[in-house]
Design a protein around this motif. Sequence first.
Motif, PDB file in Angstrom:
ATOM      1  N   PRO A  19       0.764  -1.293   0.047  1.00 53.71           N
ATOM      2  CA  PRO A  19      -0.068  -0.095   0.100  1.00 53.71           C
ATOM      3  C   PRO A  19       0.831   1.294  -0.075  1.00 53.71           C
ATOM      4  O   PRO A  19       0.567   2.233  -0.809  1.00 53.71           O
ATOM      5  CB  PRO A  19      -0.785  -0.283   1.363  1.00 53.71           C
ATOM      6  N   TYR A  20       2.103   1.325   0.718  1.00 48.61           N
ATOM      7  CA  TYR A  20       2.657   2.572   0.761  1.00 48.61           C
ATOM      8  C   TYR A  20       3.606   2.824  -0.602  1.00 48.61           C
ATOM      9  O   TYR A  20       3.574   3.818  -1.035  1.00 48.61           O
ATOM     10  CB  TYR A  20       3.692   2.232   1.985  1.00 48.61           C
TER      11      TYR A  20
ATOM     12  N   ARG B  41      -8.806   8.092   8.070  1.00 48.12           N
ATOM     13  CA  ARG B  41      -8.663   7.141   9.094  1.00 48.12           C
ATOM     14  C   ARG B  41      -9.586   5.796   8.590  1.00 48.12           C
ATOM     15  O   ARG B  41      -9.646   4.800   9.396  1.00 48.12           O
ATOM     16  CB  ARG B  41      -9.670   7.679  10.223  1.00 48.12           C
TER      17      ARG B  41
ATOM     18  N   ARG C 165      -8.677   3.995   6.014  1.00 41.64           N
ATOM     19  CA  ARG C 165      -7.671   3.094   5.372  1.00 41.64           C
ATOM     20  C   ARG C 165      -7.089   2.197   6.345  1.00 41.64           C
ATOM     21  O   ARG C 165      -6.645   2.658   7.473  1.00 41.64           O
ATOM     22  CB  ARG C 165      -6.585   4.062   4.688  1.00 41.64           C
ATOM     23  N   PRO C 166      -7.022   0.851   6.038  1.00 38.84           N
ATOM     24  CA  PRO C 166      -6.255  -0.214   6.848  1.00 38.84           C
ATOM     25  C   PRO C 166      -4.853   0.140   6.609  1.00 38.84           C
ATOM     26  O   PRO C 166      -4.209  -0.918   6.507  1.00 38.84           O
ATOM     27  CB  PRO C 166      -6.910  -1.594   6.238  1.00 38.84           C
ATOM     28  N   LEU C 167      -4.280   1.208   7.275  1.00 45.83           N
ATOM     29  CA  LEU C 167      -2.655   1.250   7.030  1.00 45.83           C
ATOM     30  C   LEU C 167      -2.539   2.103   8.320  1.00 45.83           C
ATOM     31  O   LEU C 167      -3.310   2.648   9.091  1.00 45.83           O
ATOM     32  CB  LEU C 167      -2.772   2.368   5.945  1.00 45.83           C
ATOM     33  N   ASP C 168      -1.137   1.873   8.525  1.00 46.75           N
ATOM     34  CA  ASP C 168      -0.468   2.764   9.561  1.00 46.75           C
ATOM     35  C   ASP C 168      -0.517   4.239   9.268  1.00 46.75           C
ATOM     36  O   ASP C 168      -0.140   4.481   8.121  1.00 46.75           O
ATOM     37  CB  ASP C 168       1.047   2.201   9.598  1.00 46.75           C
ATOM     38  N   ALA C 169      -1.135   4.953  10.070  1.00 45.48           N
ATOM     39  CA  ALA C 169      -1.486   6.216   9.482  1.00 45.48           C
ATOM     40  C   ALA C 169      -0.213   7.127   9.384  1.00 45.48           C
ATOM     41  O   ALA C 169      -0.252   8.013   8.411  1.00 45.48           O
ATOM     42  CB  ALA C 169      -2.311   7.175  10.806  1.00 45.48           C
TER      43      ALA C 169
ATOM     44  N   PHE D  77       1.374   6.050   5.976  1.00 48.15           N
ATOM     45  CA  PHE D  77       0.770   6.252   4.974  1.00 48.15           C
ATOM     46  C   PHE D  77       0.922   7.699   4.526  1.00 48.15           C
ATOM     47  O   PHE D  77       1.207   8.021   3.269  1.00 48.15           O
ATOM     48  CB  PHE D  77      -0.644   6.498   5.312  1.00 48.15           C
TER      49      PHE D  77
END
Lengths: 331, 277
Positions: free
Chosen positions: B10-11, B99, B101-105, B108
Amino acid sequence: MPSTHIVIEGLTKTFRVAERRIGAMGAITGLLQRRWRTVQALRGISFTLEEGELLGLIGPNGAGKSTTLKILCGILEPSTGRCQVGGLVPWRDRVRHVARIGAVFGQRTQLWWDLPVVESFELLRDIYRVPLERYRKTADELIALLDLDRILGTPVRQLSLGQRMRCEIAASMLHEPRVLFLDEPTIGLDAVAKLAVREFVKTLNREHGVSVILTTHDMQDIEALAERVIVIGKGVILADGSLDALRRGALAERRLWVHFANDVEDVRVAGVSVRRRQGRSVELSFDPRVTSAHRLIAQVAAEFEVEDVHLEEPPIEEVIARFYALHAVEA
Amino acid sequence: MSAIVATLRPYQAVFKARFTLLLQYRAAAFAGFVTQCWWGGIKLMVLAAFFRSVRTTPMTFQQAVDYVWLGQAFLTLLPWSVDPEIARMVRSGDVAYERLRPLDAHAFWYARAIARRTATPLLRAIPMVLTAGLLFHVFGMSEWALSPPAGVQAAALFFLSMVLVILLSSAIATLMDIATVAALSERGVNALVGPLVIVFSGSLVPLPLFPDWLQPALRLQPLAGLLDTPFRIYGGHFAGLDALAALGRQAMWTIVLVLLGRLFMRRVMARLQAQGG
């Protein structure tokens, strides 16, 4: 046997809002000492949702609909209360939770403004770590269902609102969530676009078994989609049930249009009032718990020469307005 | 290995999307290039006047010339403004979507920041280095031209240091993005951080030209790692162990600021109240 998908119990949410004092002096004192005002957005909301259920959340502006939805999405943490979606606490297990839900906020956008639609989709595919074949299948299906083929290459900022909303909804489903939260998905859309959105949500819910919670001010959305409606006002649940039950509770009256063969002076039937007259037509309103429709028709036909009758229910907007008035919440 | 690839996917995607998008702003890059040439010329004239009026200088004129041109070429590497897209999201409330998104904020936004600090400078640095390093010789302005790095070792260390600049600058930029969320507006952040960065990175006046008693402090502060460190390595001002220590300071500040950003992000997001409705 459907299992419980969402449990909410005694949810409350209090916001602290900085208050602005009026005038120049007020602004200066405000610099030294802030005055805070607490706003209670939710005062104890409880409900459960079964898997595959479609729930409409309605209520006047500021009632707490969006706050409830934001808590369900994991964006907001409630002040007190319990909330579980598929066994997860949204704000505590945020990353795992949001990977399993879809959300569309009608007044916001989740697509990248400068990117063509398809690139936004591909970015979401990578963000949600959707396997390539899986993505291809889901995307093709969504593109066909929402008729997005011709706009895939268009940058999002060039789309019309209706086109954009169709893309937003597709974007929220690319990772195949089992539950979809829609916050005013039809706001500002024209009739055709509204129909497309409703049709899609219906398909998603009926054929794919996706649980849906939607908030709206458009009662046609509710009529077309929701078997179950929750009315929220001032942070509490005022009613929870079917649209019919709501109708019976708030505005049970039914209306009978009678078209007479010749001019009629006065129509007088016991327990029935005349709402409107239009030439030879008269609209009568009656309470079906007192008089049944067929008895009323027989009664009128016995007294006058009737050409045509037409039975209708008050429009849903009127029912809701009456409901708000009954519960003293401002629409 | 495949687990790492899956974690990073994702990143990487966010980086790639931002990078290719930013590469498209060619007109802005050209305008920036012209302005930066102009400002570079003015700075050089001021420096030339200064170097003529003093007897001893902490760096040679050629080192100062290189410092200025590199500063102009890599100006957009500096974290002197909040990501305008994030500022827009904060104002409109779209930031709440981040918020979802299932990601490390933090990661991201860090990926976004890195994209901005590679694509934009790339578009401007190449024409700038070519102009200052080659065209100036062609036009007979050799004394004003950018010279090559002080040696092979200096070139290699310079490259390493520039990579660290990107990571450090992006860490600061991410902190600024988070501060924007906390303040609900980017204006205060830009007004506060912008001037600090311009002065203490060495962009306004090369740091070696500051008073001697300030030098130890200037060397230790994090903003020196944004510009001063690689440029001194380039000109041979920092060499050998000095250069390695400077790289170490850049790396240390990067780690500290990334960790600080993660902490700050967690606190701000917990407080985030998406208002309205």
